[in-house]
Design a protein around this motif. Sequence first.
Motif, PDB file in Angstrom:
ATOM      1  N   TYR A 118      17.564   9.644  25.068  1.00  0.00           N
ATOM      2  CA  TYR A 118      16.162   9.328  24.812  1.00  0.00           C
ATOM      3  C   TYR A 118      16.075   8.131  23.878  1.00  0.00           C
ATOM      4  N   GLN A 128      11.224   3.371  21.872  1.00  0.00           N
ATOM      5  CA  GLN A 128      10.168   3.254  22.879  1.00  0.00           C
ATOM      6  C   GLN A 128       9.832   4.626  23.430  1.00  0.00           C
ATOM      7  N   SER A 129       8.628   5.052  23.202  1.00  0.00           N
ATOM      8  CA  SER A 129       8.188   6.366  23.652  1.00  0.00           C
ATOM      9  C   SER A 129       8.240   6.471  25.173  1.00  0.00           C
TER      10      SER A 129
END
Length: 199
Positions: free
Chosen positions: A13, A17-18
């Motif tokens: 993940y 950056q979401s």
Amino acid sequence: MKKIKLDIVGLSYSQTQSGAYALVLGEVSGRRRLPIIIGSFEAQAIAIEIEKMTPSRPLTHDLFKSLGQAYHINVQEIIIYNLVDGIFYSKLICSDGKKVIEIDARTSDAIAVAVRFDCPIYTYEFILSSAGIVIEGNDFVYLENINETPEEKTPASASGGFTALSVDELKSKLQEALAEESYEKAAKIRDELNRRKAS
């Protein structure tokens, strides 16, 4: 140009950056790593195939493989052939046994297809030199962007908030990021260090 073979060495993940993921490709015969930011759908498509899971319905990349097989088209290899303004460019090298065709693709899609066709992934030296991170022994060091011109350097605004740190602090942060295998963060720190060396 000589091609350099890559393997998938990690998928995690994204910390910056979401909704995005960091895909890490590793040089097969070396110690360099190439971090690439990809979307969640493509990350899921790659992970599902690597883990040999079977979704209830075919994903887009599975459909592409089924279509290719139905018409006797095989993907021979994937090449990450260019890097412009932080964006990687890739192509699929396909063959029906009679002719070879190159198809332009987003790198994330190309890799999702590569794992399905079990084909090799390649890139070129200039891409690894400009965007790669190398591991030497137990230590990590950043690669110098020797092939970039000054106008290709990452602007200070894109450096992830590292502009206020000293060079020694940046080097320390780089070591920490690499020790944590946070390749995306390490790449941003490396870019800031390279920007300062150029100025």
